[in-house]
Write a protein that holds these residues in place. Structure first.
Motif: not given
Length: 128
Positions: A14-16, A37-40, A44-46, A50-53
């Motif tokens: 839900l948080h993601v 931000r996405f290019s940074e 790295d999907w993990n 984590e950032d999205l969560a």
């Protein structure tokens, strides 16, 4: 699989999702910033998850605070004046007709009864 883990997985999902939605809104508002931000993250999907969560948790907390604030400002619709405790509900239907209207209704009911009686008499005595 432990039921606690399932709850945690669902909550993280839900948080993601909330974080992804908030990020999408931000990307629409400022595409250049989100592209940077996405290019940074660079695949790295993990880290992305984590950032999205984290963003989702923040969004959930802000939404909860907002809703709690709005609810605190509203009076309680189930009690008079918004104060808890002394609400009573009257569920008995009571007619609220005008006395003149009531007399006219009674007169019409009497006329209807007379007409019914005349129709019944005609049915029983067709020669009359």
């Amino acid at each position: 699989m432990n039921p606690d883990n399932i709850g945690e997985i669902l909550q993280k999902g839900l948080h993601v999702t909330l974080g992804a939605t908030a990020t999408l809104v931000e990307a629409i508002q400022d595409p250049a910033k989100q592209s940077e931000r996405f290019s940074e993250i660079n695949g790295d999907w993990n880290r992305l998850a984590e950032d999205l969560a984290i963003k989702g948790q923040t969004t959930e907390d802000e939404a909860r605070t907002f809703v709690d604030g709005v609810m605190a400002q509203m009076p309680n619709p189930f009690t008079p004046g918004g104060t808890p405790g002394t609400a009573t509900v009257d569920t008995v239907a009571r007619p609220t007709t005008d006395p003149g209207m009531q007399a006219e209704l009674e007169d019409l009911t009497q006329q209807l009864a007379v007409l019914r009686q005349e129709i019944e008499n005609l049915r029983n005595n067709p020669d009359a």
